[in-house]
Design a protein around this motif. Sequence first.
Motif, PDB file in Angstrom:
ATOM      1  N   GLN A   1       6.385  -3.893  10.187  1.00  0.00           N
ATOM      2  CA  GLN A   1       7.741  -3.786  10.275  1.00  0.00           C
ATOM      3  C   GLN A   1       8.193  -2.687  11.020  1.00  0.00           C
ATOM      4  O   GLN A   1       9.099  -2.959  11.486  1.00  0.00           O
ATOM      5  CB  GLN A   1       8.043  -4.131   8.787  1.00  0.00           C
ATOM      6  N   MET A   2       6.840  -1.693  10.919  1.00  0.00           N
ATOM      7  CA  MET A   2       7.390  -0.728  11.781  1.00  0.00           C
ATOM      8  C   MET A   2       7.129  -0.522  13.325  1.00  0.00           C
ATOM      9  O   MET A   2       8.403  -0.118  13.887  1.00  0.00           O
ATOM     10  CB  MET A   2       6.438   0.495  11.590  1.00  0.00           C
ATOM     11  N   ILE A   3       6.229  -1.842  13.827  1.00  0.00           N
ATOM     12  CA  ILE A   3       6.022  -1.801  15.239  1.00  0.00           C
ATOM     13  C   ILE A   3       7.796  -2.728  15.728  1.00  0.00           C
ATOM     14  O   ILE A   3       8.206  -2.153  16.358  1.00  0.00           O
ATOM     15  CB  ILE A   3       4.935  -1.915  15.091  1.00  0.00           C
ATOM     16  N   ARG A   4       7.939  -3.668  14.642  1.00  0.00           N
ATOM     17  CA  ARG A   4       9.530  -4.511  15.466  1.00  0.00           C
ATOM     18  C   ARG A   4      10.316  -4.027  14.875  1.00  0.00           C
ATOM     19  O   ARG A   4      11.712  -3.821  15.892  1.00  0.00           O
ATOM     20  CB  ARG A   4       9.025  -5.297  13.649  1.00  0.00           C
ATOM     21  N   SER A   5      10.507  -2.797  14.616  1.00  0.00           N
ATOM     22  CA  SER A   5      12.295  -1.831  13.923  1.00  0.00           C
ATOM     23  C   SER A   5      12.188  -0.378  14.562  1.00  0.00           C
ATOM     24  O   SER A   5      12.926  -0.274  15.009  1.00  0.00           O
ATOM     25  CB  SER A   5      12.030  -2.154  12.571  1.00  0.00           C
ATOM     26  N   LYS A   6      10.597  -0.379  15.385  1.00  0.00           N
ATOM     27  CA  LYS A   6      10.665   0.796  15.934  1.00  0.00           C
ATOM     28  C   LYS A   6      11.265   2.119  14.748  1.00  0.00           C
ATOM     29  O   LYS A   6      11.390   2.741  15.671  1.00  0.00           O
ATOM     30  CB  LYS A   6      11.274   1.205  17.497  1.00  0.00           C
ATOM     31  N   THR A   7      10.669   2.079  13.944  1.00  0.00           N
ATOM     32  CA  THR A   7      11.061   3.543  12.387  1.00  0.00           C
ATOM     33  C   THR A   7       9.430   3.986  12.533  1.00  0.00           C
ATOM     34  O   THR A   7       8.378   3.966  12.018  1.00  0.00           O
ATOM     35  CB  THR A   7      11.355   2.524  11.483  1.00  0.00           C
ATOM     36  N   ILE A   8       9.546   5.131  14.048  1.00  0.00           N
ATOM     37  CA  ILE A   8       8.882   5.989  13.502  1.00  0.00           C
ATOM     38  C   ILE A   8       8.393   7.560  12.825  1.00  0.00           C
ATOM     39  O   ILE A   8       7.630   7.121  12.472  1.00  0.00           O
ATOM     40  CB  ILE A   8       8.319   6.854  14.860  1.00  0.00           C
ATOM     41  N   ALA A   9       9.730   7.180  12.061  1.00  0.00           N
ATOM     42  CA  ALA A   9       9.745   7.948  10.665  1.00  0.00           C
ATOM     43  C   ALA A   9       8.579   7.720   9.290  1.00  0.00           C
ATOM     44  O   ALA A   9       7.773   8.073   8.865  1.00  0.00           O
ATOM     45  CB  ALA A   9      10.976   7.984  10.276  1.00  0.00           C
ATOM     46  N   ALA A  10       8.449   6.277   9.850  1.00  0.00           N
ATOM     47  CA  ALA A  10       7.411   6.247   8.239  1.00  0.00           C
ATOM     48  C   ALA A  10       5.996   5.989   8.383  1.00  0.00           C
ATOM     49  O   ALA A  10       5.381   5.829   7.774  1.00  0.00           O
ATOM     50  CB  ALA A  10       8.090   4.297   8.089  1.00  0.00           C
ATOM     51  N   MET A  11       5.816   6.382   9.772  1.00  0.00           N
ATOM     52  CA  MET A  11       4.352   6.306  10.194  1.00  0.00           C
ATOM     53  C   MET A  11       3.541   7.925   9.108  1.00  0.00           C
ATOM     54  O   MET A  11       2.875   7.042   8.614  1.00  0.00           O
ATOM     55  CB  MET A  11       4.202   7.181  11.751  1.00  0.00           C
ATOM     56  N   THR A  12       3.987   8.465   9.341  1.00  0.00           N
ATOM     57  CA  THR A  12       3.211   9.597   8.140  1.00  0.00           C
ATOM     58  C   THR A  12       2.846   9.303   6.801  1.00  0.00           C
ATOM     59  O   THR A  12       2.375   9.664   6.536  1.00  0.00           O
ATOM     60  CB  THR A  12       4.393  10.890   7.963  1.00  0.00           C
ATOM     61  N   PRO A  13       3.927   8.979   6.231  1.00  0.00           N
ATOM     62  CA  PRO A  13       3.627   8.606   5.184  1.00  0.00           C
ATOM     63  C   PRO A  13       2.893   7.689   4.765  1.00  0.00           C
ATOM     64  O   PRO A  13       2.375   6.880   3.819  1.00  0.00           O
ATOM     65  CB  PRO A  13       5.163   8.341   4.087  1.00  0.00           C
ATOM     66  N   TRP A  14       3.242   6.113   5.898  1.00  0.00           N
ATOM     67  CA  TRP A  14       1.567   4.771   5.903  1.00  0.00           C
ATOM     68  C   TRP A  14       0.537   5.352   6.187  1.00  0.00           C
ATOM     69  O   TRP A  14      -0.089   4.804   5.380  1.00  0.00           O
ATOM     70  CB  TRP A  14       2.546   4.194   7.143  1.00  0.00           C
ATOM     71  N   LEU A  15       0.166   6.649   7.313  1.00  0.00           N
ATOM     72  CA  LEU A  15      -0.997   6.955   7.280  1.00  0.00           C
ATOM     73  C   LEU A  15      -1.917   7.567   5.766  1.00  0.00           C
ATOM     74  O   LEU A  15      -2.182   7.366   5.859  1.00  0.00           O
ATOM     75  CB  LEU A  15      -0.508   8.038   8.215  1.00  0.00           C
TER      76      LEU A  15
END
Length: 409
Positions: free
Chosen positions: A329-343
């Motif tokens: 979903q992060m890639i489809r919606s291009k929401t880069i802000a979610a990357m750090t909490p996802w990691l």
Amino acid sequence: MIVHHLGLALGGRPAASFAERLMVPVSNDTLLRVVRRRARLPAETLSVVGIDDFAWRRNHRYGTIVCDLERRRTVMLFPDREPATSEAWLRHHPLIAIVARDHGGGYGEAAAKALPDTQQVADRWHLMENASRAFFDAVRKSMRQIRSVVGATVINPELLTSAERLQYEGYLRREETNAAVMALFKDGSSIKCIVKRTGLSRGMVRSIVRGQRSDVFRTRQSSLEEQLPWLEAQWDAGERNAAALWRAMRAQGFHGSLRVVSEWATRRRRAEQADAETLMRVPSARTIARLMTGGRDKLSKAETVIVAAIKQGLPQLVSARELIADFHQMIRSKTIAAMTPWLERAAESLVASFCNGVRKDEAAVHAAITSPWSNGQTEGQITRLKLVKRQMYGRGKMDLLQARLIGAS
């Protein structure tokens, strides 16, 4: 000029045959000589390129293709995929600002050494495919726990179809091999040493050590794939006679045997019962991964019970599935802000190895989410390259293949 274009489009012998119909007598060797002689590398300045590998011979030998993503054309082919080769070529093009490549490390390292200020963009499709593969690997490594929570640690052969019984017997033989390899590994033997002592392939030993070879039932492509929607519709309409279904399918052009349809009907009938005995047969890891990622409304009663048991008994697998869904979903919606909490969430999960790979290549993954460029166009050029290569029956040399690809752009 017409001889050159015929050679570009058709190659040697087919072009010579077509030229004869056009009343332009020319030999196939002459056609290929003209294509080679008129070959020219693009002279334009490159700023955005895509780079990827292609197979000369799958699993044996690979080459490299470089594409100009702005002008949508191939600009260079290399006979190998060694990072040093790509690095040397990139050093001669210092004006390149963006390099799109897959998630593998070879081309990324070459670009970082040759052009350290260049922005690298990981391929979005490969990122999503690698994420799905990470969840599938997590399911494969959890198969023993899955069989335990479903209550299927012991298989009852009397409940299996003939084909499933053959697979189960093969599973028992694989388990003997697995046990021998794991005993050597626990004694401190390296994978290389185990390969020499057992005679097994390195890939097989590695998969055993990683716990990726414990499926009881492994799915294969079925001849019923194209007929499944019709079969399901007939089954829902009340037609439960396998022989009658098979005869109707034969009239429609189906070439499979009655046994295939009978075993499908047996599995379909058991799937509706969902009692303790039917759960003794656990699906393959690939099937479980599909059941856990698909819609609940498409599951049979038995499949729903299996998924519910897995969710209750293996919450860490459910968490891994949610992490992969969030990454997609992060890639489809291009929401880069979610990357750090996802990691941070993924670091301690069953997909931690995929998370580590994303973290090591974080800048390129960020660019993949935010940048309009991707390596999809390069994949399309590889498809075109394969067509041209197969037109020449795989015998075209590097210079001829490159001349046809670039000259026809």
